[in-house]
Design an enzyme around this catalytic site. Structure first.
Site, PDB file in Angstrom:
ATOM      1  N   TYR A  20      49.449  48.318  39.311  1.00 13.77           N
ATOM      2  CA  TYR A  20      48.013  48.543  39.124  1.00 13.77           C
ATOM      3  C   TYR A  20      47.742  50.038  39.194  1.00 13.77           C
ATOM      4  CZ  TYR A  20      43.053  48.955  40.277  1.00 13.77           C
ATOM      5  OH  TYR A  20      41.734  49.332  40.288  1.00 13.77           O
ATOM      6  N   GLU A  46      40.341  50.965  35.041  1.00 12.72           N
ATOM      7  CA  GLU A  46      41.360  50.109  35.646  1.00 12.72           C
ATOM      8  C   GLU A  46      42.410  49.763  34.594  1.00 12.72           C
ATOM      9  OE1 GLU A  46      39.568  47.483  39.328  1.00 12.72           O
ATOM     10  OE2 GLU A  46      39.650  46.595  37.323  1.00 12.72           O
TER      11      GLU A  46
END
Length: 389
Positions: free
Chosen positions: A109, A197
């Site tokens: 991530y 993101e």
């Protein structure tokens, strides 16, 4: 303002972030053409909506032939996708993204947000790619690693390397991560974004880092500086009332209560909603008409509030400073007369020309209840709504 996945990936690619080759289609013929251009024998069809959780809701499908690709896309296009983040009605699907699957060894991530307490951008990475970052933060916060970006010097290569070491990347992957995070940081600042993101950021079996999914939010207040970015807005993914409000420079956010609110000033609006809750009611919206509103904007604000079928009453709370209460009162009378209203309306006016405003309301002959204080106004509208239930 939210961007679709395909818009986010194209923007990331402009800043040197590796993304899979992909195509966007909005009809069966363009789907067939897309898979032919991409080549291969397997593809992913991904619904383009402003909501997470698409895979669990059937919005991400793997296919093994052009006919399967067309069939999967046809089942999505023109439909509503209901996910855990879309709300009960769901989000309309007008495009699908098509790409070949990647050979993934690990899922990471990476993200950038504004830390308002530090007044800095913060780069976050985690080994828990593919999971919702909120879940990771709640259950295993130690797995979220951070680097604070200094506003004068920007994100530094040594910070990227430190994050890469913590992720367990090797010597060939560290420069890739540095390029990705540096590109994301430049993209964030140059476009006045509020969120980036990349989840998951995949490590492929041949050691390459690739952005498999992306989410980008832009700061609405800065879009006047970025006309091309503003043109990417997809209003079909937004609440129609919020879109109308933005066109009239009104700050409106739909909620799930039944008491409509019209207030001037964000802080006063928050206090108004708190008092409604304190007295046992539920606000149906946040609506700030601003400190220098006009009669026409007040009329439009009333229309937007009443467009919500759940609204069973309206509380108007105006403190006259720059804006005059008599002008607000004229707008309220005009809106009620034009739209027609079958729900109770409680109005509290204070400050500049408040007495004149109350006179206008009293003479209107409309179903409007005056209140002298905010607590009294909240109590009256809650009682009226509960009594009508």
């Amino acid at each position: 303002m939210n961007l679709h996945e395909y818009q986010s990936k194209r923007m990331l690619a402009q800043y040197g972030v590796a993304v899979p080759e992909h195509r966007v289609a909005d009809n069966p013929d363009s789907v067939r053409a897309a898979v032919a251009e991409l080549g291969g024998d397997r593809w992913i069809i991904k619904a383009q909506v402003h909501a997470g959780g698409r895979g669990k809701a059937g919005g991400v499908q793997f296919v093994s032939s052009p006919d399967e690709a067309v069939k999967a896309a046809a089942s999505m296009l023109g439909s509503l996708l209901v996910t855990g983040q879309s709300g009960g009605r769901g989000q309309p699907i007008h495009q699908v993204l098509i790409e070949k699957p990647s050979d993934v060894a690990r899922e990471l991530y990476a993200g950038i947000v504004v830390d308002r307490s530090r007044r800095r951008l913060v780069v976050m990475v985690s080994t828990e790619g593919g999971m919702e970052i909120e879940t990771v933060a709640h259950e295993t916060p130690e797995k979220i690693l951070q680097a604070v970006v200094h506003p004068l010097v920007g994100l530094q290569p040594y910070q990227c390397r430190e994050l890469g070491f913590s992720l367990g990347l090797d010597a060939e992957q560290l420069p890739q991560l540095t390029k990705i995070l540096s590109g994301m940081a430049r993209m964030f600042t140059e476009n006045d974004l509020s969120l980036i993101e990349v989840n998951p950021l995949a490590v492929t079996r041949d050691g390459q880092l690739v952005c498999l999914d992306a989410k980008v939010n832009a700061d609405d207040s800065a879009l006047f500086r970025h006309k091309a970015l503003a043109a990417s807005r997809d209003t079909s993914q937004e609440d129609e009332r919020e879109t109308r409000a933005r066109d009239w420079d009104l700050n409106y956010i739909a909620l799930d209560g039944n008491i409509g609110c019209m207030v001037n000033g964000a802080g006063l609006a928050m206090a108004t909603m708190d008092l409604i809750k304190l007295h046992g009611g539920n606000p149906a919206n946040f609506l700030d008409v601003g400190g220098s509103t006009t009669k026409d904007r007040v009329v439009e604000a009333f229309k937007i509030i009443l467009a919500d079928a759940n609204v069973r009453g309206v509380l108007v709370n105006i403190f006259g400073g720059i804006v005059r209460c008599d002008m607000i009162a004229e707008g309220i009378v005009g809106a009620v007369a034009e739209v027609g209203i079958s729900v109770p309306v409680v109005v509290r006016l204070a400050g500049n020309q408040a007495d004149r405003g109350r006179e206008i309301l009293d003479r209107s002959g409309l179903r409007i209840t005056a209140a002298s204080g905010l607590a009294e106004a909240a109590r009256k509208i809650v009682t009226a709504v509960q009594g009508a239930a």
